[in-house]
Design a protein around this motif. Structure first.
Motif, PDB file in Angstrom:
ATOM      1  N   ASP A 150       5.463  15.116 118.668  1.00 15.96           N
ATOM      2  CA  ASP A 150       6.097  15.460 119.894  1.00 15.96           C
ATOM      3  C   ASP A 150       5.237  15.477 121.153  1.00 15.96           C
ATOM      4  O   ASP A 150       4.034  15.657 120.735  1.00 15.96           O
ATOM      5  N   ARG A 151       5.964  15.228 121.964  1.00 15.66           N
ATOM      6  CA  ARG A 151       5.016  14.996 123.378  1.00 15.66           C
ATOM      7  C   ARG A 151       4.533  16.255 123.707  1.00 15.66           C
ATOM      8  O   ARG A 151       3.518  16.323 124.725  1.00 15.66           O
ATOM      9  N   GLU A 198       4.870  10.224 121.075  1.00 16.69           N
ATOM     10  CA  GLU A 198       5.843  10.071 122.231  1.00 16.69           C
ATOM     11  C   GLU A 198       5.367  10.924 123.500  1.00 16.69           C
ATOM     12  O   GLU A 198       4.490  11.598 123.215  1.00 16.69           O
ATOM     13  N   ASP A 255      10.433  14.424 117.188  1.00 19.22           N
ATOM     14  CA  ASP A 255       9.663  15.891 117.619  1.00 19.22           C
ATOM     15  C   ASP A 255       8.966  16.550 116.683  1.00 19.22           C
ATOM     16  O   ASP A 255       8.984  17.599 116.629  1.00 19.22           O
TER      17      ASP A 255
HETATM   18 MG    MG Z   1      10.451  15.386 122.041  1.00 21.15          MG
END
Ligand code: MG
Ligand code: C2E
Ligand code: MG
Ligand code: MG
Length: 284
Positions: A210-211, A244, A188
């Motif tokens: 992080d997404r 991600e 993250d």
């Molecule tokens: Mg995440």
């Protein structure tokens, strides 16, 4: 329940009735029930590990992230967001996290005997509460020794929150595991409060974008700039970088253009139960 309300009213003192809050009382009761349910779930072995593929620039699966699910007899698969926070608060994350580590290592040993699975690296999430335990490194080494898993196939995902801990302590725990071949990813990344000066002192192997920065990377110039900065940071520190939450080919192409060559996301595969994950790799 009436007793609890009475007790709370008394404990709160004279002006209590003004503050009496049935919703809060209900939530305390729900929380206690949930805590009980989590304990029972652990005893009844209702937790499952799903594996989500991680791919390289060519799209070949070279790893997986182990993700916890609670197979509730009535509610079906419960996602970690619904139980990890309480497990962390109550300390149940300690036995639960240990269980995830053991299962993953057992899985690594099984895979080590199969050609298409032997090279996989599996990432396991470690909560700060687990990492904070004095004997954390010993616990991981004991699981590796007991199962016979190759430490080089195990990657531990930490979050930036560990940076709140004592730096020499973090370094010594990570260092002990690293000498055995275990690798580390910072999960993250970009959502916490990393001090870059601090960050560079950690023996990390990978940063995980992080997404939240990947989602709008095509439309939001700020997100693209942050992703670009993280990729440059990783390169300058000699770390691998993985994104991600990659859901579309244009997102992947954008990340590729920025210099990120490792991906995880629905575009390449959702978290899967073990049989399906193995079938994906062996082509069965
Ligand atoms: Mg995440
Ligand atoms: P995380 O470690 O950041 O894991 C990635 C999360 O993103 C997973 O959610 C995964 O299913 C989801 N994801 C992956 N690709 C995509 C995508 O393309 N689109 C979208 N929308 N989502 C995607 P999940 O499995 O619900 O896990 C949530 C969080 O719970 C994890 O976030 C991790 O922080 C925590 N967690 C899961 N398993 C464990 C565990 O064994 N131990 C600990 N301590 N935490 C865990
Ligand atoms: Mg993770
Ligand atoms: Mg993550």
């Amino acid at each position: 329940q009436a007793d609890i309300a009475m007790y709370q009213a008394k404990a709160a003192g004279r002006n209590n009735l003004r503050f009496f809050d049935p919703a809060m009382q209900a939530s305390i009761i729900a929380r206690t029930a949930m805590e009980q349910a989590l304990h029972e779930a652990l005893d009844a072995k209702q937790f499952r590990i799903f594996y989500q593929p991680q791919v390289d620039a060519e799209g070949s699966i070279d790893g997986a992230e182990a993700l916890l699910r609670w197979e509730h007899p009535k509610q079906g698969m419960v996602p970690p967001a619904n139980f990890i926070p309480l497990a962390e608060e109550t300390g149940l994350i300690l036995p639960l996290g240990h269980c995830v580590l053991e299962h993953t290592c057992e899985q690594l040993v099984k895979w080590s005997r199969q050609p298409k699975l032997a090279e996989l690296t599996v990432a396991v999430n470690v909560s700060i509460r687990q990492f904070r335990q004095e004997d954390f490194a010993d616990q991981v080494l004991a699981v590796l020794a007991k199962t016979g898993a190759n430490p080089a196939r195990l990657k531990l995902e930490l979050t930036e929150s560990i940076l709140a801990l004592d730096l020499p302590d973090i370094k010594s725990k990570m260092g002990r595991l690293k000498t055995q071949g275990v690798t580390f990813s910072l999960d993250d990344f970009g959502t916490g409060y990393s001090s870059l000066a601090y960050l560079k002192q950690l023996p990390l192997d990978q940063l995980k974008i992080d997404r939240s920065f990947v989602r709008d990377i095509l439309d939001d110039a700020n997100d693209a700039a942050i992703a670009k900065m993280i990729i440059a940071l990783a390169a300058s520190m000699g770390l691998q970088v993985i994104a991600e939450g990659v859901e579309t080919a244009p997102q992947k192409d954008k990340l590729f253009a920025l210099g990120c060559f490792n991906y995880q996301g629905y575009l390449f595969g959702k978290p899967l139960p073990i049989e399906q994950f193995e079938a994906l790799l062996t082509g069965r």
